[in-house]
Design a protein around this motif. Structure first.
Motif, PDB file in Angstrom:
ATOM      1  N   LEU A  47       0.800  -1.397   0.046  1.00  0.00           N
ATOM      2  CA  LEU A  47       0.152  -0.154   0.034  1.00  0.00           C
ATOM      3  C   LEU A  47       0.924   1.267  -0.043  1.00  0.00           C
ATOM      4  O   LEU A  47       0.456   2.427  -0.745  1.00  0.00           O
ATOM      5  N   LYS A  48       1.983   1.355   0.553  1.00  0.00           N
ATOM      6  CA  LYS A  48       2.862   2.477   0.811  1.00  0.00           C
ATOM      7  C   LYS A  48       3.496   2.743  -0.590  1.00  0.00           C
ATOM      8  O   LYS A  48       3.939   4.046  -0.814  1.00  0.00           O
ATOM      9  N   ASN A  49       3.574   1.759  -1.416  1.00  0.00           N
ATOM     10  CA  ASN A  49       4.240   1.876  -2.679  1.00  0.00           C
ATOM     11  C   ASN A  49       3.327   2.143  -4.003  1.00  0.00           C
ATOM     12  O   ASN A  49       3.547   2.552  -5.066  1.00  0.00           O
ATOM     13  N   ALA A  57      -7.284   7.670  -3.525  1.00  0.00           N
ATOM     14  CA  ALA A  57      -8.623   6.914  -3.937  1.00  0.00           C
ATOM     15  C   ALA A  57      -8.826   5.867  -2.767  1.00  0.00           C
ATOM     16  O   ALA A  57     -10.104   5.833  -2.604  1.00  0.00           O
ATOM     17  N   LEU A  58      -8.043   5.259  -2.587  1.00  0.00           N
ATOM     18  CA  LEU A  58      -7.942   4.257  -1.352  1.00  0.00           C
ATOM     19  C   LEU A  58      -8.581   4.728  -0.065  1.00  0.00           C
ATOM     20  O   LEU A  58      -9.683   4.517   0.628  1.00  0.00           O
ATOM     21  N   THR A  80      -8.594   4.351  11.147  1.00  0.00           N
ATOM     22  CA  THR A  80      -7.039   4.299  11.539  1.00  0.00           C
ATOM     23  C   THR A  80      -6.256   3.498  10.425  1.00  0.00           C
ATOM     24  O   THR A  80      -5.197   3.729  10.310  1.00  0.00           O
ATOM     25  N   PHE A  81      -7.045   3.075   9.676  1.00  0.00           N
ATOM     26  CA  PHE A  81      -6.338   2.036   8.722  1.00  0.00           C
ATOM     27  C   PHE A  81      -5.347   2.911   7.785  1.00  0.00           C
ATOM     28  O   PHE A  81      -4.046   2.401   7.234  1.00  0.00           O
ATOM     29  N   PRO A  82      -5.867   4.219   7.234  1.00  0.00           N
ATOM     30  CA  PRO A  82      -4.905   4.723   6.566  1.00  0.00           C
ATOM     31  C   PRO A  82      -3.362   5.038   6.925  1.00  0.00           C
ATOM     32  O   PRO A  82      -2.253   4.899   6.380  1.00  0.00           O
ATOM     33  N   GLN A  83      -3.463   5.436   8.222  1.00  0.00           N
ATOM     34  CA  GLN A  83      -2.193   6.038   9.053  1.00  0.00           C
ATOM     35  C   GLN A  83      -1.501   4.427   9.292  1.00  0.00           C
ATOM     36  O   GLN A  83      -0.274   4.496   8.953  1.00  0.00           O
ATOM     37  N   ASP A  84      -2.060   3.615   9.760  1.00  0.00           N
ATOM     38  CA  ASP A  84      -1.662   2.346  10.223  1.00  0.00           C
ATOM     39  C   ASP A  84      -0.877   1.457   9.174  1.00  0.00           C
ATOM     40  O   ASP A  84      -0.112   0.876   9.176  1.00  0.00           O
ATOM     41  N   LEU A  87      -0.909   4.685   4.176  1.00  0.00           N
ATOM     42  CA  LEU A  87      -1.680   5.435   3.045  1.00  0.00           C
ATOM     43  C   LEU A  87      -1.571   7.095   2.954  1.00  0.00           C
ATOM     44  O   LEU A  87      -1.869   7.701   2.515  1.00  0.00           O
ATOM     45  N   VAL A  88      -1.113   7.565   4.271  1.00  0.00           N
ATOM     46  CA  VAL A  88      -0.860   8.974   4.451  1.00  0.00           C
ATOM     47  C   VAL A  88       0.846   9.125   4.675  1.00  0.00           C
ATOM     48  O   VAL A  88       1.453   8.531   5.363  1.00  0.00           O
ATOM     49  N   ASP A  89       1.040  10.404   4.109  1.00  0.00           N
ATOM     50  CA  ASP A  89       2.614  10.643   4.466  1.00  0.00           C
ATOM     51  C   ASP A  89       2.930  11.058   5.959  1.00  0.00           C
ATOM     52  O   ASP A  89       1.939  11.625   6.719  1.00  0.00           O
TER      53      ASP A  89
END
Length: 90
Positions: A47-49, A57-58, A80-84, A87-89
């Motif tokens: 996901l980070k890539n 979009a995700l 919290t999924f995006p941070q965990d 998916l967020v800088d």
């Protein structure tokens, strides 16, 4: 038969979240802790890539899923999924 998902991205995000939710919630009898950590780290690396547009979009799909979620624990997981999962800088 109509799909319950608005898009392929939504369907795949739902599957991804379900897998991560299961792995994070599994006890030692269901899954080896070391294997669980490897699986979640692998998921986060993929996901980070993603490109910035793909991550955005995700995050949008995850946000919609969180808003629609009735279970408070799962809603918190979605929020919290995006941070965990990178998916967020930072």
């Amino acid at each position: 038969m109509a799909s319950e998902y608005a898009s392929l991205a939504h369907a795949l995000t739902e599957a991804l979240v379900d897998m991560a939710w299961f792995i994070e919630d599994a006890d030692d009898e269901q899954m080896d802790l070391e294997d669980a950590v490897k699986a979640l780290e692998s998921m986060a690396a993929v996901l980070k890539n993603l490109s910035d547009d793909q991550r955005r979009a995700l995050r949008d799909v995850l946000g919609g899923m969180a808003e629609a979620e009735a279970d408070p624990a799962r809603r918190g997981f979605l929020e919290t999924f995006p941070q965990d999962f990178g998916l967020v800088d930072e």
